[in-house]
Scaffold this motif. Structure first.
Motif, PDB file in Angstrom:
ATOM      1  N   ARG A   1       0.834  -1.213   0.000  1.00 33.91           N
ATOM      2  CA  ARG A   1       0.000   0.000   0.000  1.00 33.91           C
ATOM      3  C   ARG A   1       0.862   1.254   0.000  1.00 33.91           C
ATOM      4  O   ARG A   1       0.602   2.209  -0.752  1.00 33.91           O
ATOM      5  CB  ARG A   1      -0.911  -0.004   1.228  1.00 33.91           C
ATOM      6  N   ASN A   2       1.879   1.268   0.832  1.00 28.91           N
ATOM      7  CA  ASN A   2       2.740   2.451   0.911  1.00 28.91           C
ATOM      8  C   ASN A   2       3.519   2.672  -0.382  1.00 28.91           C
ATOM      9  O   ASN A   2       3.629   3.803  -0.874  1.00 28.91           O
ATOM     10  CB  ASN A   2       3.711   2.311   2.087  1.00 28.91           C
ATOM     11  N   GLN A   3       4.065   1.574  -0.939  1.00 26.70           N
ATOM     12  CA  GLN A   3       4.878   1.721  -2.141  1.00 26.70           C
ATOM     13  C   GLN A   3       4.037   2.094  -3.354  1.00 26.70           C
ATOM     14  O   GLN A   3       4.536   2.742  -4.279  1.00 26.70           O
ATOM     15  CB  GLN A   3       5.660   0.424  -2.387  1.00 26.70           C
ATOM     16  N   SER A   4       2.755   1.726  -3.340  1.00 27.34           N
ATOM     17  CA  SER A   4       1.893   2.082  -4.464  1.00 27.34           C
ATOM     18  C   SER A   4       1.619   3.575  -4.518  1.00 27.34           C
ATOM     19  O   SER A   4       1.201   4.099  -5.553  1.00 27.34           O
ATOM     20  CB  SER A   4       0.566   1.311  -4.374  1.00 27.34           C
ATOM     21  N   GLN A   5       1.869   4.263  -3.394  1.00 27.49           N
ATOM     22  CA  GLN A   5       1.639   5.710  -3.337  1.00 27.49           C
ATOM     23  C   GLN A   5       2.931   6.518  -3.417  1.00 27.49           C
ATOM     24  O   GLN A   5       2.895   7.742  -3.463  1.00 27.49           O
ATOM     25  CB  GLN A   5       0.911   6.055  -2.036  1.00 27.49           C
ATOM     26  N   MET A   6       4.070   5.852  -3.456  1.00 31.44           N
ATOM     27  CA  MET A   6       5.355   6.545  -3.466  1.00 31.44           C
ATOM     28  C   MET A   6       5.801   6.844  -4.889  1.00 31.44           C
ATOM     29  O   MET A   6       5.463   6.136  -5.834  1.00 31.44           O
ATOM     30  CB  MET A   6       6.414   5.707  -2.751  1.00 31.44           C
ATOM     31  N   GLU A   7       6.563   7.910  -5.023  1.00 32.69           N
ATOM     32  CA  GLU A   7       7.107   8.293  -6.316  1.00 32.69           C
ATOM     33  C   GLU A   7       8.508   7.739  -6.484  1.00 32.69           C
ATOM     34  O   GLU A   7       9.301   7.728  -5.533  1.00 32.69           O
ATOM     35  CB  GLU A   7       7.130   9.820  -6.460  1.00 32.69           C
ATOM     36  N   LEU A   8       8.821   7.309  -7.703  1.00 33.54           N
ATOM     37  CA  LEU A   8      10.177   6.875  -7.988  1.00 33.54           C
ATOM     38  C   LEU A   8      11.091   8.075  -8.174  1.00 33.54           C
ATOM     39  O   LEU A   8      10.631   9.191  -8.454  1.00 33.54           O
ATOM     40  CB  LEU A   8      10.225   6.017  -9.256  1.00 33.54           C
ATOM     41  N   THR A   9      12.376   7.846  -8.029  1.00 30.45           N
ATOM     42  CA  THR A   9      13.358   8.874  -8.366  1.00 30.45           C
ATOM     43  C   THR A   9      13.143   9.273  -9.822  1.00 30.45           C
ATOM     44  O   THR A   9      12.933   8.411 -10.677  1.00 30.45           O
ATOM     45  CB  THR A   9      14.789   8.328  -8.178  1.00 30.45           C
ATOM     46  N   PRO A  10      13.176  10.577 -10.147  1.00 30.49           N
ATOM     47  CA  PRO A  10      12.950  11.012 -11.532  1.00 30.49           C
ATOM     48  C   PRO A  10      13.815  10.238 -12.533  1.00 30.49           C
ATOM     49  O   PRO A  10      15.016  10.093 -12.349  1.00 30.49           O
ATOM     50  CB  PRO A  10      13.341  12.492 -11.498  1.00 30.49           C
ATOM     51  N   GLY A  11      13.168   9.757 -13.566  1.00 30.81           N
ATOM     52  CA  GLY A  11      13.874   9.039 -14.613  1.00 30.81           C
ATOM     53  C   GLY A  11      13.991   7.547 -14.394  1.00 30.81           C
ATOM     54  O   GLY A  11      14.328   6.799 -15.333  1.00 30.81           O
ATOM     55  N   LYS A  12      13.731   7.073 -13.173  1.00 33.11           N
ATOM     56  CA  LYS A  12      13.939   5.654 -12.882  1.00 33.11           C
ATOM     57  C   LYS A  12      12.903   4.753 -13.555  1.00 33.11           C
ATOM     58  O   LYS A  12      13.223   3.652 -14.001  1.00 33.11           O
ATOM     59  CB  LYS A  12      13.932   5.420 -11.364  1.00 33.11           C
ATOM     60  N   TRP A  13      11.657   5.204 -13.617  1.00 33.34           N
ATOM     61  CA  TRP A  13      10.639   4.360 -14.238  1.00 33.34           C
ATOM     62  C   TRP A  13      11.016   4.058 -15.689  1.00 33.34           C
ATOM     63  O   TRP A  13      10.998   2.901 -16.117  1.00 33.34           O
ATOM     64  CB  TRP A  13       9.270   5.031 -14.174  1.00 33.34           C
ATOM     65  N   ASN A  14      11.385   5.096 -16.430  1.00 30.50           N
ATOM     66  CA  ASN A  14      11.773   4.901 -17.818  1.00 30.50           C
ATOM     67  C   ASN A  14      13.017   4.023 -17.931  1.00 30.50           C
ATOM     68  O   ASN A  14      13.122   3.186 -18.837  1.00 30.50           O
ATOM     69  CB  ASN A  14      12.018   6.244 -18.502  1.00 30.50           C
ATOM     70  N   SER A  15      13.948   4.210 -17.006  1.00 27.96           N
ATOM     71  CA  SER A  15      15.178   3.419 -17.023  1.00 27.96           C
ATOM     72  C   SER A  15      14.871   1.937 -16.816  1.00 27.96           C
ATOM     73  O   SER A  15      15.402   1.069 -17.535  1.00 27.96           O
ATOM     74  CB  SER A  15      16.135   3.914 -15.939  1.00 27.96           C
TER      75      SER A  15
END
Length: 513
Positions: free
Chosen positions: A467-481
């Protein structure tokens, strides 16, 4: 090469603040009822054979996260967090198990699925290796997960230690330095297990048959050892009497390589009775180098088809891998920055102090002290065997050693402009004063006082983390990486499977030493 701690700390340790840190962390995928997931590795996470960040370990539902090497502890912990967030968002009706000891396991060992890596012989070779592990040690034991911390000193720090240009280093000097650190780390493993161990309990499905160890039953499905710190590192986990008897030592690179070469080249009669392929890679003491269980291992990155031992022989030690860290349940990612910082200070201390060879009497003493710390680390009045063979107070020895690290912590903090390392030592000293503040102590207290089943507490924490991780933001650029790596890994797998049409398990060449 070596000077006293004081003489090296006094000039400065500014180059020791930056190092190369990396993490590998295993975790089981589970269903909402606490049972291991029976689904295949999610395709949305790419290929478990070729993805650099997200693979699988022994079992198909056993995720393995790997960070890049970073100059700061905070950076690798953050990247590990990003990997958890990314993975959680790609799981369908599954969560990440928060403990090292496994979730609810099937009644039959054969129903614990081995990792699958595709149709290439490289992928099938990995599955065959895992089948051999299951036959030798049991599939249940192999589902235990943990954290591996990879560490290497910065080149500028090594220049400061050796007092010469980096280009003039040779592999013998660097290897001896890392082996010196390794030997000193072995001497402190009992302290590390006390301060970071978090596996005093487990679900009864982990040991469904009669066993020789005495455990206390809690509720209907939970077993625990009252004073244990890290059962993961015990005889029911990653301790092997067969491996302990091997002539593997850390007193020189040649001695280590020769010992490992013997282990991966010499048949062991009980393993010969298991047969060869398709049961195991071979009948040697170790099928390959990675089978060796040790709290710390010297490493060198192989090139092309080079085997790890040849990489060590050819280029020496590049980094060391600390393998005795349990997953910390109180951390959503299973890793705390303070534990890593404490180990970093032990490693720095290990390079500053003399490190004589570990001969057989000391090896036995270290093994006995480690066993005591594993099974009775939080027991009041516990003693360990001192250098002269006399019994000494475990708590006092651990606290005194932790106190001795303050000059290093102060120097590291002075060059980073904070008090992180000193605060870490203060936290560790509190654990020496009160065993209930250790990870194993806190975990067992919560389990018993709140009257949890081990499996139910795991489900509860897994759900909360999701639940907590589903609401957290990744470091910018990490999702695409991470997404790019998913696609790249799938393309690489297709190329491997196309080029490896011939099904032939590669036979690792025998060490040429």
């Amino acid at each position: 090469m070596k000077r006293s701690v004081a003489s090296l700390v006094c000039p400065n340790l500014r180059h020791a603040v930056k190092a190369k840190h990396g993490l590998e962390k295993e975790s089981m995928r589970i269903f909402s009822d606490g049972k291991i997931a029976t689904t295949s590795h999610p395709k949305t996470l790419g290929s478990s054979l070729t993805n650099h960040y997200i693979k699988t370990d022994f079992s198909e539902p056993q995720l393995e996260f790997a960070t890049n090497a970073r100059p700061r502890i905070e950076a690798i912990v953050r990247e590990l967090q990003d990997l958890h967030i990314f993975t959680s968002r790609h799981l369908q009706g599954e969560w990440i198990w928060p403990f090292s000891m496994p979730p609810v396991l099937p009644k039959e060992e054969k129903d614990i699925p081995l990792g699958k890596y595709g149709s290439s012989f490289s992928g099938e070779w990995k599955t065959l290796y895992r089948n051999g592990l299951g036959l030798r040690y049991g599939r249940r034991m192999q589902t235990i997960s943990g954290v591996h911390y990879n560490f290497s000193f910065s080149n500028l720090f090594l220049k400061q230690i050796f007092e010469k240009e980096i280009s003039k280093f040779d592999k013998e000097e660097i290897s001896e330095m890392y082996l010196s650190v390794t030997r000193n780390f072995f001497r402190k493993v009992p302290f590390v297990l006390y301060l970071t161990g978090a596996t005093p309990a487990f679900d009864e499905t982990f040991l469904p048959v009669r066993f020789d160890f005495q455990f206390t039953k809690h509720k209907s499905h939970t077993l625990f050892a009252p004073y244990a710190t890290s059962l993961r590192m015990s005889e029911i986990g990653y301790t092997s009497q067969v491996q302990d008897a091997l002539p593997i030592n850390y007193n020189s690179l040649k001695e280590y390589v020769d010992g490992m070469c013997y282990a991966v080249s010499t048949p062991y009669p009980p393993y010969e009775s298991l047969g060869g392929s398709p049961n195991q890679l071979n009948a040697n003491y170790l099928q390959i180098e990675n089978e060796f269980y040790s709290p710390i291992r010297p490493k060198q990155i192989p090139k092309n088809q080079e085997r790890p031992l040849d990489a060590l022989k050819n280029r020496g030690i590049q980094y060391i891998e600390i393998r005795c860290l349990d997953i910390e349940p109180e951390s959503p990612t299973g890793v705390s920055k303070s534990s890593l910082a404490y180990i970093q200070m032990i490693l720095l201390d290990g390079i500053l102090r003399p490190s004589p060879p570990i001969l057989e009497p000391e090896k036995k003493r270290i093994r006995e002290n480690t066993r005591r710390a594993i099974w009775e680390g939080r027991k009041p009045g516990l003693s360990i065997v001192g250098e002269e063979g006399a019994e000494i107070d475990f708590t006092r020895a651990g606290a005194e050693y932790t106190e001795s690290l303050f000059p290093i912590a102060e120097e590291l903090d002075r060059h980073s402009g904070r008090t992180f390392y000193q605060d870490t030592l203060s936290t560790m000293l509190e654990k020496w004063r009160d065993p209930g503040k250790t990870p194993s102590g806190r975990f067992l207290k919560r389990l018993l006082e709140e009257d949890w089943e081990f499996r139910d507490l795991g489900i509860h924490l897994a759900r909360e983390n999701f639940r907590n991780q589903s609401q957290m933001e990744l470091t910018p650029g990490k999702w695409n990486s991470f997404e790019k790596e998913v696609h790249r890994s799938v393309e690489e797998l297709a190329k491997i499977e196309e080029t490896e049409k011939v099904r032939k398990f590669p036979t690792p060449k025998i060490c040429n030493h």
